[in-house]
Design a protein around this motif. Sequence first.
Motif, PDB file in Angstrom:
ATOM      1  N   LEU A  12       0.804  -1.219   0.000  1.00  0.00           N
ATOM      2  CA  LEU A  12       0.000   0.000   0.000  1.00  0.00           C
ATOM      3  C   LEU A  12       0.841   1.276   0.000  1.00  0.00           C
ATOM      4  O   LEU A  12       0.294   2.375  -0.031  1.00  0.00           O
ATOM      5  CB  LEU A  12      -0.921   0.011   1.225  1.00  0.00           C
ATOM      6  N   GLN A  13       2.142   1.153   0.035  1.00  0.00           N
ATOM      7  CA  GLN A  13       3.015   2.324  -0.009  1.00  0.00           C
ATOM      8  C   GLN A  13       3.342   2.639  -1.462  1.00  0.00           C
ATOM      9  O   GLN A  13       4.323   2.164  -2.018  1.00  0.00           O
ATOM     10  CB  GLN A  13       4.278   2.069   0.819  1.00  0.00           C
ATOM     11  N   LYS A  14       2.467   3.451  -2.061  1.00  0.00           N
ATOM     12  CA  LYS A  14       2.545   3.739  -3.493  1.00  0.00           C
ATOM     13  C   LYS A  14       2.799   5.224  -3.752  1.00  0.00           C
ATOM     14  O   LYS A  14       2.096   5.873  -4.498  1.00  0.00           O
ATOM     15  CB  LYS A  14       1.251   3.308  -4.182  1.00  0.00           C
ATOM     16  N   PHE A  15       3.797   5.748  -3.103  1.00  0.00           N
ATOM     17  CA  PHE A  15       4.113   7.169  -3.229  1.00  0.00           C
ATOM     18  C   PHE A  15       5.253   7.312  -4.235  1.00  0.00           C
ATOM     19  O   PHE A  15       6.422   7.108  -3.910  1.00  0.00           O
ATOM     20  CB  PHE A  15       4.514   7.733  -1.866  1.00  0.00           C
ATOM     21  N   GLY A  16       4.908   7.662  -5.480  1.00  0.00           N
ATOM     22  CA  GLY A  16       5.896   7.742  -6.550  1.00  0.00           C
ATOM     23  C   GLY A  16       6.355   9.157  -6.832  1.00  0.00           C
ATOM     24  O   GLY A  16       5.977  10.121  -6.138  1.00  0.00           O
ATOM     25  N   TRP A  17       7.153   9.316  -7.897  1.00  0.00           N
ATOM     26  CA  TRP A  17       7.699  10.642  -8.200  1.00  0.00           C
ATOM     27  C   TRP A  17       6.626  11.679  -8.533  1.00  0.00           C
ATOM     28  O   TRP A  17       6.804  12.859  -8.210  1.00  0.00           O
ATOM     29  CB  TRP A  17       8.740  10.539  -9.332  1.00  0.00           C
ATOM     30  N   PRO A  18       5.466  11.321  -9.178  1.00  0.00           N
ATOM     31  CA  PRO A  18       4.432  12.348  -9.374  1.00  0.00           C
ATOM     32  C   PRO A  18       3.903  12.896  -8.037  1.00  0.00           C
ATOM     33  O   PRO A  18       3.597  14.081  -7.926  1.00  0.00           O
ATOM     34  CB  PRO A  18       3.337  11.611 -10.154  1.00  0.00           C
ATOM     35  N   ASP A  19       3.804  12.004  -7.042  1.00  0.00           N
ATOM     36  CA  ASP A  19       3.318  12.432  -5.724  1.00  0.00           C
ATOM     37  C   ASP A  19       4.329  13.351  -5.042  1.00  0.00           C
ATOM     38  O   ASP A  19       3.949  14.373  -4.454  1.00  0.00           O
ATOM     39  CB  ASP A  19       3.045  11.203  -4.854  1.00  0.00           C
ATOM     40  N   TYR A  20       5.612  12.975  -5.112  1.00  0.00           N
ATOM     41  CA  TYR A  20       6.649  13.835  -4.555  1.00  0.00           C
ATOM     42  C   TYR A  20       6.659  15.196  -5.247  1.00  0.00           C
ATOM     43  O   TYR A  20       6.886  16.232  -4.607  1.00  0.00           O
ATOM     44  CB  TYR A  20       8.018  13.176  -4.685  1.00  0.00           C
ATOM     45  N   SER A  21       6.411  15.197  -6.551  1.00  0.00           N
ATOM     46  CA  SER A  21       6.428  16.456  -7.315  1.00  0.00           C
ATOM     47  C   SER A  21       5.332  17.399  -6.843  1.00  0.00           C
ATOM     48  O   SER A  21       5.551  18.606  -6.668  1.00  0.00           O
ATOM     49  CB  SER A  21       6.262  16.163  -8.809  1.00  0.00           C
ATOM     50  N   PHE A  23       3.844  17.360  -3.906  1.00  0.00           N
ATOM     51  CA  PHE A  23       4.151  17.772  -2.542  1.00  0.00           C
ATOM     52  C   PHE A  23       5.217  18.873  -2.526  1.00  0.00           C
ATOM     53  O   PHE A  23       5.075  19.889  -1.828  1.00  0.00           O
ATOM     54  CB  PHE A  23       4.645  16.560  -1.744  1.00  0.00           C
ATOM     55  N   LEU A  24       6.268  18.700  -3.314  1.00  0.00           N
ATOM     56  CA  LEU A  24       7.329  19.711  -3.378  1.00  0.00           C
ATOM     57  C   LEU A  24       6.827  21.000  -4.029  1.00  0.00           C
ATOM     58  O   LEU A  24       7.279  22.091  -3.668  1.00  0.00           O
ATOM     59  CB  LEU A  24       8.529  19.161  -4.144  1.00  0.00           C
ATOM     60  N   ALA A  25       5.882  20.875  -4.980  1.00  0.00           N
ATOM     61  CA  ALA A  25       5.316  22.067  -5.611  1.00  0.00           C
ATOM     62  C   ALA A  25       4.561  22.910  -4.596  1.00  0.00           C
ATOM     63  O   ALA A  25       4.632  24.145  -4.602  1.00  0.00           O
ATOM     64  CB  ALA A  25       4.393  21.660  -6.759  1.00  0.00           C
ATOM     65  N   MET A  26       3.830  22.240  -3.689  1.00  0.00           N
ATOM     66  CA  MET A  26       3.119  22.965  -2.636  1.00  0.00           C
ATOM     67  C   MET A  26       4.095  23.739  -1.749  1.00  0.00           C
ATOM     68  O   MET A  26       3.883  24.926  -1.447  1.00  0.00           O
ATOM     69  CB  MET A  26       2.306  21.979  -1.804  1.00  0.00           C
ATOM     70  N   LEU A  27       5.183  23.082  -1.348  1.00  0.00           N
ATOM     71  CA  LEU A  27       6.182  23.754  -0.521  1.00  0.00           C
ATOM     72  C   LEU A  27       6.836  24.911  -1.271  1.00  0.00           C
ATOM     73  O   LEU A  27       7.088  25.980  -0.697  1.00  0.00           O
ATOM     74  CB  LEU A  27       7.250  22.754  -0.076  1.00  0.00           C
ATOM     75  N   SER A  28       7.099  24.732  -2.561  1.00  0.00           N
ATOM     76  CA  SER A  28       7.746  25.777  -3.361  1.00  0.00           C
ATOM     77  C   SER A  28       6.860  27.004  -3.508  1.00  0.00           C
ATOM     78  O   SER A  28       7.326  28.149  -3.439  1.00  0.00           O
ATOM     79  CB  SER A  28       8.112  25.229  -4.745  1.00  0.00           C
ATOM     80  N   ILE A  29       5.554  26.773  -3.708  1.00  0.00           N
ATOM     81  CA  ILE A  29       4.620  27.900  -3.828  1.00  0.00           C
ATOM     82  C   ILE A  29       4.580  28.699  -2.531  1.00  0.00           C
ATOM     83  O   ILE A  29       4.595  29.937  -2.544  1.00  0.00           O
ATOM     84  CB  ILE A  29       3.214  27.384  -4.204  1.00  0.00           C
ATOM     85  N   PHE A 349      -3.290  14.460  -1.709  1.00  0.00           N
ATOM     86  CA  PHE A 349      -3.879  14.312  -0.375  1.00  0.00           C
ATOM     87  C   PHE A 349      -2.860  14.654   0.713  1.00  0.00           C
ATOM     88  O   PHE A 349      -3.165  15.386   1.653  1.00  0.00           O
ATOM     89  CB  PHE A 349      -4.394  12.888  -0.185  1.00  0.00           C
ATOM     90  N   VAL A 350      -1.645  14.112   0.593  1.00  0.00           N
ATOM     91  CA  VAL A 350      -0.627  14.375   1.600  1.00  0.00           C
ATOM     92  C   VAL A 350      -0.289  15.857   1.646  1.00  0.00           C
ATOM     93  O   VAL A 350      -0.089  16.443   2.713  1.00  0.00           O
ATOM     94  CB  VAL A 350       0.640  13.534   1.321  1.00  0.00           C
ATOM     95  N   ALA A 351      -0.253  16.492   0.475  1.00  0.00           N
ATOM     96  CA  ALA A 351      -0.004  17.936   0.429  1.00  0.00           C
ATOM     97  C   ALA A 351      -1.124  18.688   1.143  1.00  0.00           C
ATOM     98  O   ALA A 351      -0.879  19.686   1.833  1.00  0.00           O
ATOM     99  CB  ALA A 351       0.104  18.404  -1.012  1.00  0.00           C
ATOM    100  N   GLY A 352      -2.375  18.190   1.008  1.00  0.00           N
ATOM    101  CA  GLY A 352      -3.494  18.828   1.700  1.00  0.00           C
ATOM    102  C   GLY A 352      -3.393  18.700   3.199  1.00  0.00           C
ATOM    103  O   GLY A 352      -3.642  19.661   3.941  1.00  0.00           O
TER     104      GLY A 352
END
Length: 616
Positions: A12-21, A23-29, A349-352
């Motif tokens: 169930l740990q399916k956190f890939g590079w699109p998800d990281y992207s 999440f990092l986009a939220m932090l960058s904004i 979701f994690v970014a939220g």
Amino acid sequence: MTDNIDEVRISLQKFGWPDYSIFLAMLSICAAIGVYFGFFEKKSKSIGDEADYLVGGRNMKIFPVAMSLIASFISGISLLGTPTEIYIYGISYFYIMGGIIITGFVMMTVYLPVFHDLKLTSTYEYLQTRFDRKMRLFGGILFIFSQIVWLPIVIFVPALAFNQVSGIDIHMITPITCICCIFYTCVGGMKAVIYTDVVQSLMMFGAMLLVIIKGTYDIGGLDVVITRNVESGRIEAPDTSFDLTSRHTIYSLWIGGFVYWLKANAISQNMIQRYLSLPNLESAKRALWIFIFGVFILLSICCYCGLLIYATYNECDPLTTKLVKAKDQLLPLLVVDILGDYPGLVGMFVAGVFSAALSSLSTGLNSLSAVLLEDFFKPFSKTPLTEKQTKYIMRGVVVVFGAICVALVFVVERLGSVLMLSMSLGSIAQGPLLGVFTCGVMFPWVTGTGALVGSATALSFMTWLCISAQRAITTGELKFDTKEISTSGCTYHFIPDDSMSMLAINVTAPTTPSTPTSSDFQIYHVSYLWYTFLGTLICIIVSLIISYIFGPNNPAELNPNLLAPFVRKLINRSSSTDVTKPSKCNLIKASESIYVPESPSMKRAYHNGDDVESRL
């Protein structure tokens, strides 16, 4: 059964590079917003750096402030804790919305007009103006304590969600996210906090809506969700009994919930500082009702997520099987289960969830900056602070306390089941603080001595009450009444362990169970929703008694701007005394009718940095 529990958990740990992207986009904004307001926005020289940094120049727009209020108040604890509350105990918590609506009317007519008319930066300035310097320090210390206890938990909870979906250690992700938050809060001030909150609130709403739409579709529709929860007893009418030990009754939810939310919204530095960033009282009232409407929508979504979790796992409880290690990981489990095959959606979701945490953290740090500067540095400074010193202090507080909160995550992680006790310690100050502010705005007879004794008495009682309740929970004297669960439909191997100690994060405060095992009633058996109410009531009663013993104030001699509007009218009707000549105060600006006690320390507090008129 085909797989063991560890294999299912890893799958169930399916956190890939699109998800990281994402999440990092939220932090960058968020970081970019801080850079803009810190280095590129043109600042008005007439406002001053302090007012711009702490209250946004008192000229913010209604909608961004309202969205900031929602994002700041709804932390990751609420986003993850509310669905868990509904899954385990049923939908009764949702009825607290009645208390929240009452809070809006009371705050609009009693508290908000006082704070907005006085043009304060720290709400604890009011306590010195109304009572004395000791009360100001007392309130400020309680606020700092509550923030230090609460903020590390705010950071820790979404880190657990990140760990559930990605497997990454929490101590890798918390420093990264917190450094970003400390950066934009430090350089951008209130404006950066508010506008990042707008982005973060949109992320919260989008993430939660995505979960309920996709989850409802996968399970077969709304009628399936409703039917399964009705059959399990999770959807039920409110409890109308008068039993104070019952965990949730309509009275504890509406009365106790109203008092709890009143403290959290009406006198909290975190919230009031945003209302004071608006140009006038009417704007603040509009922001208040947008906030309440937004909270209603978000709370409804979170409660529905709890129903959706049960409808999905009604035949295989993830807590019993240990598919999740902590109760507050139930919603992240549902997310990876229904969205894991779609790149980027789990990341959204994690970014939220992290957005909710970052908004609460940035709000807390900015409020700590205001309180430390206005209530501790300025009053104790022998000479007026220069603009440069003020700037360094405001930003230094953000950095130092941000680092402390990150470090305390290591402590929170090791508390285990004692974490609920730490949350109790954070709620100890709620009743006394609301009580002393209520005495100030609604009971003009209360003196500084009465307020200090009343608040200290309430604080002592609440300390004993919360510790006694937590001890009773630990020893099994008090137990939680939960809804039915089942593991009859599980398709994987698991070894249940009833002795497993799992972390419990509740939506608002540590819960006091409804059914004591002891036949003898104890005051600490009462529902957690009555905690703030009891602390407030004790503070008010003792404050009035002590004030009358040593000689109460003459209401006609108080500055009317320090009292709630309806109290001012009552005093005017009942007394013909001239209220423009207070006996213990000096008028410093006739047009504003703001009075300051004659002590030199108070004069320094109001004359540090800017002149009095510019502050008003």
